[in-house]
Design an enzyme around this catalytic site. Structure first.
Site, PDB file in Angstrom:
ATOM      1  N   ASN A  80     -10.872  15.965 -52.498  1.00  0.00           N
ATOM      2  CA  ASN A  80     -10.265  14.733 -51.957  1.00  0.00           C
ATOM      3  C   ASN A  80      -9.983  13.729 -53.078  1.00  0.00           C
ATOM      4  OD1 ASN A  80      -9.950  14.592 -48.870  1.00  0.00           O
ATOM      5  ND2 ASN A  80     -11.914  15.644 -49.168  1.00  0.00           N
ATOM      6  N   ILE A 128     -26.253   8.313 -47.828  1.00  0.00           N
ATOM      7  CA  ILE A 128     -26.030   7.229 -46.851  1.00  0.00           C
ATOM      8  C   ILE A 128     -25.978   5.888 -47.589  1.00  0.00           C
ATOM      9  CG2 ILE A 128     -27.182   5.990 -44.937  1.00  0.00           C
ATOM     10  CD1 ILE A 128     -26.125   8.585 -43.907  1.00  0.00           C
ATOM     11  N   HIS A 138     -13.803  11.837 -42.957  1.00  0.00           N
ATOM     12  CA  HIS A 138     -14.731  12.691 -42.205  1.00  0.00           C
ATOM     13  C   HIS A 138     -13.968  13.914 -41.700  1.00  0.00           C
ATOM     14  CE1 HIS A 138     -18.252  13.786 -39.947  1.00  0.00           C
ATOM     15  NE2 HIS A 138     -17.458  14.050 -38.921  1.00  0.00           N
TER      16      HIS A 138
HETATM   17  C1  GAR Z   1     -14.835  17.090 -47.359  1.00  0.00           C
HETATM   18  O1  GAR Z   1     -14.507  18.039 -46.382  1.00  0.00           O
HETATM   19  C2  GAR Z   1     -15.205  15.765 -46.717  1.00  0.00           C
HETATM   20  O2  GAR Z   1     -14.453  15.480 -45.576  1.00  0.00           O
HETATM   21  C3  GAR Z   1     -16.636  16.033 -46.347  1.00  0.00           C
HETATM   22  O3  GAR Z   1     -17.163  16.731 -47.445  1.00  0.00           O
HETATM   23  C4  GAR Z   1     -16.119  17.474 -48.086  1.00  0.00           C
HETATM   24  C5  GAR Z   1     -16.087  17.094 -49.559  1.00  0.00           C
HETATM   25  O4  GAR Z   1     -15.166  17.879 -50.279  1.00  0.00           O
HETATM   26  N1  GAR Z   1     -17.334  14.792 -46.096  1.00  0.00           N
HETATM   27  C6  GAR Z   1     -18.290  14.674 -45.183  1.00  0.00           C
HETATM   28  O5  GAR Z   1     -18.698  15.591 -44.499  1.00  0.00           O
HETATM   29  C7  GAR Z   1     -18.838  13.259 -45.044  1.00  0.00           C
HETATM   30  N2  GAR Z   1     -19.563  13.119 -43.816  1.00  0.00           N
HETATM   31  P1  GAR Z   1     -14.576  17.431 -51.673  1.00  0.00           P
HETATM   32  O6  GAR Z   1     -15.756  17.062 -52.582  1.00  0.00           O
HETATM   33  O7  GAR Z   1     -13.865  18.660 -52.160  1.00  0.00           O
HETATM   34  O8  GAR Z   1     -13.648  16.283 -51.439  1.00  0.00           O
END
Ligand code: GAR
Length: 208
Positions: free
Chosen positions: A14, A93, A110
């Site tokens: 992200n 958190i 999310h």
């Molecule tokens: C993503 O899918 C994000 O939406 C999720 O963790 C992943 C991180 O991926 N976040 C949560 O679950 C927050 N509650 P990334 O490090 O490749 O962006």
């Protein structure tokens, strides 16, 4: 131009979507000025340094008390002059001090359609495991402001994604990232940076 500080913990896809969106002009009036990780080994830090973005690490376990960690993170964000804080896969958190110092200035992504599959314990692959267990036919992603209720702040953008019968948590996660997260997170950030989001009675209202 608004200073965007991105908080990460893992792979940082992200974060990469945000970096790419800034380069291609999808993010208007905003610049990623710092990436802060809760994990010194996060690949997201490499993505930041590859793009000459300042990096910092702050670990919850380096503080005995949660309030001291909360204060240190708040001070770090203030020292970086953050106008917007983005949680891009940040797995720690946030506390009262940082949330109140940056009210309606923290955006989280999310990986589900809130209010489904959200709240404490729903993070990363756990979210997709729960969605598959329930048998939902649509899931997706939500970009929202952060308040003191876990995953309960004003919703900015949501995008639905089809669930397939042969999905595993991993395949569903990948489709939701590609089709939803990597699109709506930069869009929400751009709207914020252009002052196009107003929060009225806990509802995010988007103006043209
Ligand atoms: C993503 O899918 C994000 O939406 C999720 O963790 C992943 C991180 O991926 N976040 C949560 O679950 C927050 N509650 P990334 O490090 O490749 O962006």
């Amino acid at each position: 131009m608004k200073n965007i500080v991105v908080l990460v913990s893992g792979g940082g896809t992200n974060l990469q979507a945000l970096i790419d969106a800034e380069k291609s002009g999808i993010i208007k009036n905003g610049k990623i000025t710092c990436v802060i990780s809760s994990n010194p080994n996060a690949y997201a830090l490499q993505r930041a340094s590859d793009n000459n973005i300042d990096t910092q690490v702050i670990r919850r376990k380096d503080y005995d008390e949660f309030v001291a960690y909360d204060k240190a993170l708040t001070e770090l964000l203030k020292s970086k002059k953050a106008d917007l804080v983005v949680l891009a896969g940040f797995m720690t958190i946030l506390g009262h001090e940082v949330i109140s110092a940056f009210e309606n200035k923290i955006i989280n992504i999310h990986p589900a359609l809130i209010p489904s599959f959200c709240g404490e314990g729903f993070y990363g692959l756990h979210v997709h495991e729960a969605a598959l267990k329930k048998g939902v036919k649509l899931s997706g992603a939500t970009a929202h402001f952060v308040n003191e209720v876990c995953d309960g702040g004003p919703i900015i953008i949501q995008k639905a994604v089809e669930v397939k019968t042969d999905d595993t948590p991993e395949t569903l996660q990948k489709r939701i990232m590609e089709q939803a997260e990597w699109k709506i997170l930069p869009e929400a950030v751009s709207l914020f940076c252009q002052d196009k989001i107003n929060v009225i009675n806990n509802i995010a209202v988007i103006s043209d």
